[in-house]
Design a protein around this motif. Sequence first.
Motif, PDB file in Angstrom:
ATOM      1  N   GLU A 114       2.733  -7.296   8.113  1.00  0.00           N
ATOM      2  CA  GLU A 114       4.158  -7.304   8.412  1.00  0.00           C
ATOM      3  C   GLU A 114       4.507  -8.322   9.484  1.00  0.00           C
ATOM      4  O   GLU A 114       5.525  -9.020   9.392  1.00  0.00           O
ATOM      5  N   ARG A 131      15.573  -4.569   6.865  1.00  0.00           N
ATOM      6  CA  ARG A 131      14.683  -4.026   5.841  1.00  0.00           C
ATOM      7  C   ARG A 131      13.358  -4.774   5.704  1.00  0.00           C
ATOM      8  O   ARG A 131      12.735  -4.800   4.645  1.00  0.00           O
ATOM      9  N   ARG A 135      10.299  -4.172   6.032  1.00  0.00           N
ATOM     10  CA  ARG A 135       9.276  -3.151   6.190  1.00  0.00           C
ATOM     11  C   ARG A 135       8.298  -3.219   5.032  1.00  0.00           C
ATOM     12  O   ARG A 135       8.623  -3.678   3.950  1.00  0.00           O
ATOM     13  N   THR A 191       5.743  -0.988   2.644  1.00  0.00           N
ATOM     14  CA  THR A 191       5.339   0.345   2.205  1.00  0.00           C
ATOM     15  C   THR A 191       4.409   0.268   1.003  1.00  0.00           C
ATOM     16  O   THR A 191       4.122   1.276   0.379  1.00  0.00           O
ATOM     17  N   THR A 192       3.943  -0.936   0.687  1.00  0.00           N
ATOM     18  CA  THR A 192       3.140  -1.145  -0.507  1.00  0.00           C
ATOM     19  C   THR A 192       1.789  -1.738  -0.122  1.00  0.00           C
ATOM     20  O   THR A 192       1.721  -2.659   0.685  1.00  0.00           O
ATOM     21  N   SER A 193       0.722  -1.227  -0.710  1.00  0.00           N
ATOM     22  CA  SER A 193      -0.623  -1.695  -0.384  1.00  0.00           C
ATOM     23  C   SER A 193      -0.822  -3.125  -0.860  1.00  0.00           C
ATOM     24  O   SER A 193      -0.114  -3.614  -1.751  1.00  0.00           O
ATOM     25  N   GLU A 210      -1.552  -3.261  -4.641  1.00  0.00           N
ATOM     26  CA  GLU A 210      -0.382  -3.129  -5.499  1.00  0.00           C
ATOM     27  C   GLU A 210       0.510  -4.355  -5.412  1.00  0.00           C
ATOM     28  O   GLU A 210       1.094  -4.785  -6.414  1.00  0.00           O
ATOM     29  N   CYS A 211       0.601  -4.951  -4.219  1.00  0.00           N
ATOM     30  CA  CYS A 211       1.367  -6.195  -4.073  1.00  0.00           C
ATOM     31  C   CYS A 211       0.807  -7.276  -4.984  1.00  0.00           C
ATOM     32  O   CYS A 211       1.567  -8.034  -5.612  1.00  0.00           O
ATOM     33  N   VAL A 235      14.383  -4.294  -7.274  1.00  0.00           N
ATOM     34  CA  VAL A 235      15.366  -3.302  -6.846  1.00  0.00           C
ATOM     35  C   VAL A 235      16.734  -3.822  -7.272  1.00  0.00           C
ATOM     36  O   VAL A 235      16.906  -5.016  -7.543  1.00  0.00           O
ATOM     37  N   VAL A 271       8.904  -3.560  -1.518  1.00  0.00           N
ATOM     38  CA  VAL A 271       9.155  -2.300  -0.826  1.00  0.00           C
ATOM     39  C   VAL A 271       9.092  -1.159  -1.833  1.00  0.00           C
ATOM     40  O   VAL A 271       9.777  -1.203  -2.864  1.00  0.00           O
ATOM     41  N   ASP A 272       8.266  -0.162  -1.541  1.00  0.00           N
ATOM     42  CA  ASP A 272       8.130   1.002  -2.438  1.00  0.00           C
ATOM     43  C   ASP A 272       7.831   0.581  -3.872  1.00  0.00           C
ATOM     44  O   ASP A 272       8.374   1.144  -4.835  1.00  0.00           O
ATOM     45  N   GLY A 273       6.980  -0.431  -4.017  1.00  0.00           N
ATOM     46  CA  GLY A 273       6.541  -0.828  -5.347  1.00  0.00           C
ATOM     47  C   GLY A 273       7.513  -1.672  -6.140  1.00  0.00           C
ATOM     48  O   GLY A 273       7.311  -1.883  -7.345  1.00  0.00           O
TER      49      GLY A 273
END
Length: 288
Positions: free
Chosen positions: A102, A162, A164, A166-168, A171-172, A196, A266-268
């Motif tokens: 980050e 925003r 931030r 939240t995704t490994s 997964e990224c 999104v 973010v969140d996948g």
Amino acid sequence: MSIADEHVRTFEEARGRLSAIAYRMLGTVADAEDAVQDTYVRWSGAEHGDVREPVAWLTRVLTNVCLNRLTSARARREEYVGPWLPEPVVTEEPLTTLAERESVSMAMLVVLERLTPPQRAVFVLREAFGHSHAEIAAVLDITEVSSQQLYRRARGHVADGRARFTTSAEECRRITERFLSAARGGDQEALRSLFVEDVVAWADGGGKTTAARRPVSGADRVTRYLAWMSRDIPGLVVDLPDINGTPGVVASIDGVTVLAVSLHIVDGAIADIYLVANPDKLARLVVP
């Protein structure tokens, strides 16, 4: 080893850390290198006998050099053609924690552009390098209370932006590979499914190459906008190195880098797409 050689060694041992601070403060490799060089010049002319903690001394000088440079850089960026994005860098060493990724991410550096120079300095020293407010106060010649206030304001701006994670990392990488496959294959349905609803595409051409001069917002509009990525271009080679700590896309034509893409996930799902096409910002981008 002579005293002069010892001073050079002390600086070289701190160079990596100084470069990392300067890049996060200034957003470009060239400006960071200049700031580190200015710090070396001042170190060379310092009364070393009066320096108790060389790393703290170097950090203080470098930070203040960066603050001066930020003031002039802001004036230049107001006249910049289109969105200004940080210079992308390939991170060869894996960043294992979310905090590490980050702190150097394109999304974070974009948000840091919204901070005042003192807020940015406090935030970088505190978040990325773990300095206490007492140490930061000494660096910036302010009180601890002032440091805490600047930090709270900076955190507020960052939270609003925003930036931030939240995704490994794994997964990224999967999402980045799916993004590239859908974009290059012209599969607009698959591409849109990765976004999104309020996804934003930011393109930095600096007026030197074709690029959208305003951010493109919304999943449908961004999907249509990225249709150009499916073109068949002779000599095109695409790599997927880590850019600013996260999987990215680098395109080159006949050995010349022409585009770097960094995704904020973010969140996948993809929340922001950063496309850097300004050749000045790609000159140093070397894929291992």
